[in-house]
Design a protein around this motif. Structure first.
Motif, short mmCIF file in Angstrom:
data_model
loop_
_atom_site.label_atom_id
_atom_site.label_comp_id
_atom_site.label_asym_id
_atom_site.label_seq_id
_atom_site.Cartn_x
_atom_site.Cartn_y
_atom_site.Cartn_z
N ILE A 174 47.63 27.96 38.36
CA ILE A 174 46.83 28.82 39.25
C ILE A 174 45.40 28.32 39.32
CG2 ILE A 174 45.84 31.13 39.53
CD1 ILE A 174 48.43 32.24 38.30
N LYS A 175 44.83 27.99 38.16
CA LYS A 175 43.44 27.51 38.13
C LYS A 175 43.31 26.19 38.87
CE LYS A 175 41.02 28.37 34.55
NZ LYS A 175 40.42 28.42 33.19
N ASN A 187 43.64 26.87 42.62
CA ASN A 187 42.49 27.67 43.04
C ASN A 187 41.25 26.79 43.17
OD1 ASN A 187 41.35 30.43 43.52
ND2 ASN A 187 40.07 29.84 41.78
N THR A 188 41.11 25.83 42.25
CA THR A 188 39.98 24.90 42.32
C THR A 188 40.01 24.09 43.61
OG1 THR A 188 39.86 24.70 39.91
CG2 THR A 188 38.87 22.92 41.20
N ASN A 226 37.35 34.19 48.87
CA ASN A 226 37.92 35.08 47.86
C ASN A 226 38.87 36.06 48.53
OD1 ASN A 226 36.76 34.13 45.49
ND2 ASN A 226 34.91 35.37 45.74
N SER A 281 45.31 34.51 49.94
CA SER A 281 46.51 34.30 49.14
C SER A 281 47.45 33.32 49.83
CB SER A 281 47.24 35.62 48.89
OG SER A 281 47.67 36.20 50.11
#
Length: 219
Positions: free
Chosen positions: A78-79, A82-83, A92, A95
């Motif tokens: 996820i990280k 997301n990066t 933000n 999805s």
């Protein structure tokens, strides 16, 4: 008589010969696939440099795997994605429903990638993507570090560098939520050829899903 002989000096797109951080666009040759052994979803990103001395050069095979086999690996996946999404300008609250959708919507959008030389298991040395950052207003920054002496001169365009090209291509869901997204410009990103970005200005690139660079960019 041979139809043609391979010549690394006679190719489309200039080679990137230094490590550093480059402004790039996500190329249409990027694709969704799965890893060969575990069958995990994988994004394979190809990039084209947008400015500077290596404008038009390709940085290929940035393989990003989505692995949820453990809680720790799932959080890291996820990280990691997301990066990349933040570097591409996603807002933000946005999805994604699948890695396939993510790749499809990333195509044509800009970001910066930091690359360094890496020697693979096959003994060939190529540029490997180490991090993803937002597009840089002050341009690409080669750092002067060239391929180590004595290394195989294959760049990162050799067929053998791709970890996996197996896996299904299907219809992207194109379902999205949140702000700052539009319909993907191409929902079949893995099956089209790169259109030759180096003949266009950086401001002309914008794919589906991520907002364009604000006005005032020097590129």
């Amino acid at each position: 008589m041979a139809l043609f002989t391979v010549d690394t000096n006679n190719i489309l797109g200039q080679a990137v010969e230094e490590a550093g951080t480059y402004n790039v666009v996500v190329a249409p040759s990027s694709q969704y696939t799965t890893t060969q052994q575990a069958g995990n979803p994988m994004a394979v990103f190809d990039y084209e440099v947008l400015d500077g001395k290596y404008k038009g050069g390709r940085i290929r095979f940035d393989n990003e795997v989505w692995d949820t086999s453990t809680e720790e690996k799932g959080s890291l996946s996820i990280k990691r994605f997301n990066t990349i999404a933040v570097a591409l300008g996603a807002a933000n609250g946005t999805s994604f429903d699948s890695i396939q959708q993510f790749v499809s919507q990333a195509v044509g959008n800009k970001l910066a990638v930091t690359v360094d030389w890496e020697t693979g298991q096959n003994g060939k040395t190529y540029l490997s993507v180490k991090s993803h950052k937002p597009f840089m207003q002050d341009g690409s920054k080669p750092n002067g570090v060239k391929r180590p002496a004595g290394s195989s001169n294959t760049g990162n365009s050799g067929f053998g560098n791709r970890k996996s090209t197996s896996g299904g291509f299907g219809t992207t869901t194109n379902k999205q939520q949140g702000n700052g997204f539009s319909a993907p410009a191409n929902s079949n990103a893995g099956n089209v050829q790169a259109p030759g970005y180096s003949n266009q200005s950086a401001n002309s690139y914008h794919g589906g899903g991520f907002p364009p660079i604000p006005d005032g960019s020097p590129f």
